[in-house]
Write a protein that holds these residues in place. Structure first.
Motif, PDB file in Angstrom:
ATOM      1  N   UNK A 114       2.623 -10.457  -0.718  1.00 40.22           N
ATOM      2  CA  UNK A 114       3.694  -9.551  -1.155  1.00 40.22           C
ATOM      3  C   UNK A 114       3.448  -8.145  -0.615  1.00 40.22           C
ATOM      4  N   UNK A 115       2.214  -7.676  -0.726  1.00 39.61           N
ATOM      5  CA  UNK A 115       1.873  -6.357  -0.201  1.00 39.61           C
ATOM      6  C   UNK A 115       2.096  -6.310   1.303  1.00 39.61           C
ATOM      7  N   UNK A 116       1.702  -7.359   2.005  1.00 39.92           N
ATOM      8  CA  UNK A 116       1.912  -7.422   3.452  1.00 39.92           C
ATOM      9  C   UNK A 116       3.380  -7.341   3.817  1.00 39.92           C
ATOM     10  N   UNK A 117       4.229  -8.033   3.062  1.00 41.73           N
ATOM     11  CA  UNK A 117       5.675  -7.996   3.334  1.00 41.73           C
ATOM     12  C   UNK A 117       6.219  -6.584   3.112  1.00 41.73           C
ATOM     13  N   UNK A 118       5.826  -5.959   2.012  1.00 39.42           N
ATOM     14  CA  UNK A 118       6.298  -4.601   1.721  1.00 39.42           C
ATOM     15  C   UNK A 118       5.843  -3.642   2.811  1.00 39.42           C
ATOM     16  N   UNK A 119       4.599  -3.733   3.213  1.00 38.51           N
ATOM     17  CA  UNK A 119       4.072  -2.851   4.259  1.00 38.51           C
ATOM     18  C   UNK A 119       4.840  -3.056   5.562  1.00 38.51           C
ATOM     19  N   UNK A 120       5.074  -4.298   5.953  1.00 34.91           N
ATOM     20  CA  UNK A 120       5.802  -4.568   7.210  1.00 34.91           C
ATOM     21  C   UNK A 120       7.222  -3.984   7.173  1.00 34.91           C
ATOM     22  N   UNK A 121       7.941  -4.232   6.082  1.00 33.23           N
ATOM     23  CA  UNK A 121       9.322  -3.752   5.982  1.00 33.23           C
ATOM     24  C   UNK A 121       9.364  -2.226   5.976  1.00 33.23           C
ATOM     25  N   UNK A 122       8.506  -1.595   5.176  1.00 32.55           N
ATOM     26  CA  UNK A 122       8.536  -0.135   5.111  1.00 32.55           C
ATOM     27  C   UNK A 122       8.008   0.515   6.384  1.00 32.55           C
TER      28      UNK A 122
END
Length: 146
Positions: free
Chosen positions: A55-63
């Protein structure tokens, strides 16, 4: 979001001053005026059915795709292994010229139920209401769940 609006006004004022300077306007004056402008703020709560690291990885990639990251420490989360905060500045409004500060807090839910993401987007509003904070939050939230 308790504590998550730390520094938003200062970041937005500096970003607006930089935009003004880039087009030949008085950046210092713009920054001082921007500090007094109202903010358009929108918060969205999401649940991602993913383990914390994913989840953290997805948020980091999108932002990270949205804009440059700012370091941020939210009181109470710096020592936790199940919570992280990510902050970026991106462009919103007409032509993407209005800076938007986006802050996302990712927290693991109990019993492995996924992760909660609390996203906040804030932008200064001038005479013409563009709702850049609201529109940016909705756009990035759609990318996170999509």
């Amino acid at each position: 979001m308790t504590g998550m609006d730390l520094g938003e006004d200062e970041i937005l004022a500096r970003q607006l001053a930089a935009v003004a300077s880039s087009v030949g306007a008085a950046g210092g004056l713009t920054g001082r005026v921007a500090r007094r402008m109202k903010k358009n703020v929108h918060e969205i709560d999401l649940v991602l059915p993913l383990p914390f690291a994913e989840a953290l990885g997805r948020v980091v990639r999108v932002l990270d795709q949205a804009g440059p990251r700012f370091d941020l420490t939210v009181p109470g989360t710096q020592l936790r292994t199940d919570a992280r905060t990510v902050r970026v500045v991106t462009g919103g409004g007409l032509g993407g010229m209005n800076p938007v500060v986006v802050t996302a807090l990712v927290e693991a839910l109990p019993w492995g139920e996924g992760c909660a993401v609390k996203m906040r987007a804030a932008a200064k509003e001038g005479l013409i209401k563009q709702r850049a904070g609201e529109k940016t939050a909705k756009r990035l939230a759609a990318l996170l769940v999509g």
